[in-house]
Scaffold this active site. Structure first.
Site, PDB file in Angstrom:
ATOM      1  CB  SER A 152       4.045  -3.040  10.320  1.00  0.00           C
ATOM      2  OG  SER A 152       4.727  -4.676   9.548  1.00  0.00           O
ATOM      3  CE  LYS A 188       7.094  -2.631   6.511  1.00  0.00           C
ATOM      4  NZ  LYS A 188       7.294  -3.632   7.643  1.00  0.00           N
TER       5      LYS A 188
END
Length: 231
Positions: A152, A188
C-alpha cells in the site's frame, strides 16, 4: 579499531571468561561452528539476530558486544555498565559513535511486532529483534522499527521494508506516520480535512482509511528512515 575488530575482541573476551570454545558456543546459540569462528577471528560481523543471541547468552547488552570501552556518547542510551540489564528490557535506544568513521553513529533499534492498546510501545512482549542502523547525524528521541507488509505504500516503502519511527503523538499534515488502529500499526501519510484524519496510501489502487470519532486511531510516531535487506 573498526567495528568488526571491536566485536571480535569483545567476543573473544566473553568466551575466555566462560572458558568456552567455538563448538560449545555454537551449540548453545544454535548457529554453525564456522559462523562463530568467523566472528571470533573478525572475518565477519554478526547481524542483528546473531548479536541478540550472543547478548542473551552472555547476559549483556548488544552494545557491550560492539562498543570499545568508553564509547557510549549520548544521553539517550542504555546504561551498558549495568550488566544485569538485558537489551530486551531496554526502553531507549543504544547510541554510540563509530571510532574509525567520525561523525557516524550506530543505533540499536528494537523491531516491534503486534502492539496492544494500552501497553507501553517498547514493552518487552512487543520486541521481536534489534537492528543496527548507521546515521550520519546524532539521532534524537526514542526510536523503534516496524517491518512493513503489503504494497500500500509502494514505491516509497516496498513490501518487507523496515521503517524506523521516532515516537511522538503528532505529525505535520502530509508527513508519514505509524498509526495504531486496534492492536495493529499501519504506516500511512497523514492528511487532515476539517475534523477528519485520512490515512493516505502511496499506492493508488488502495483507498484512504478514514479516522473519526466512530473509527479512532492513534499516531504513535513519525517515519524517519526506511531500509530493507538485499538478499
Amino acid at each position: 579499531m573498526n567495528l568488526k575488530s571491536v566485536f571480535s575482541k569483545n567476543l573473544q573476551d566473553l568466551m575466555a571468561k566462560r572458558h568456552e570454545n567455538v563448538k560449545e558456543l555454537a551449540e548453545s546459540i544454535h548457529v554453525a561452528d564456522s559462523t562463530i569462528s568467523d566472528w571470533k577471528l573478525g572475518k565477519k560481523m554478526a547481524r542483528s539476530g546473531g548479536l541478540q543471541k550472543l547478548a542473551d547468552h552472555y547476559h549483556v547488552n548488544v552494545t557491550d558486544l560492539l562498543v570499545d570501552t568508553g564509547l557510549i556518547t549520548d544521553d539517550n542510551k542504555v546504561d551498558a555498565s549495568n550488566s544485569s540489564l538485558n537489551t530486551k528490557n531496554a526502553t531507549k535506544n543504544s547510541l554510540f559513535s563509530i571510532t574509525n568513521n567520525p561523525g557516524m553513529y550506530q543505533v540499536s533499534i528494537p523491531v516491534l511486532g503486534r502492539i496492544a492498546c494500552g501497553d507501553p510501545i517498547l514493552s518487552e512482549q512487543n520486541i521481536e529483534e534489534y537492528r543496527q542502523l548507521l546515521f550520519d547525524h546524532k539521532p534524537f528521541g526514542t526510536l523503534f522499527s516496524l517491518k512493513c507488509k503489503g504494497d500500500s505504500m509502494e514505491p516509497v516503502i516496498p513490501d518487507g521494508s523496515f521503517v524506523t519511527i521516532r515516537q511522538q503523538d503528532t505529525v505535520e499534515n502530509g508527513q508519514m506516520a505509524a498509526v495504531l488502529i486496534g492492536d495493529e500499526a499501519t504506516i500511512k501519510r497523514i492528511k487532515r480535512v476539517d475534523n477528519t484524519t485520512l490515512l493516505m496510501p502511496e499506492n493508488k489502487k488502495y483507498d484512504p482509511i478514514v479516522l473519526d470519532k466512530d473509527h479512532p486511531g492513534k499516531i504513535i510516531g513519525k517515519v524517519v528512515h526506511v531500509d530493507y535487506d538485499v538478499l
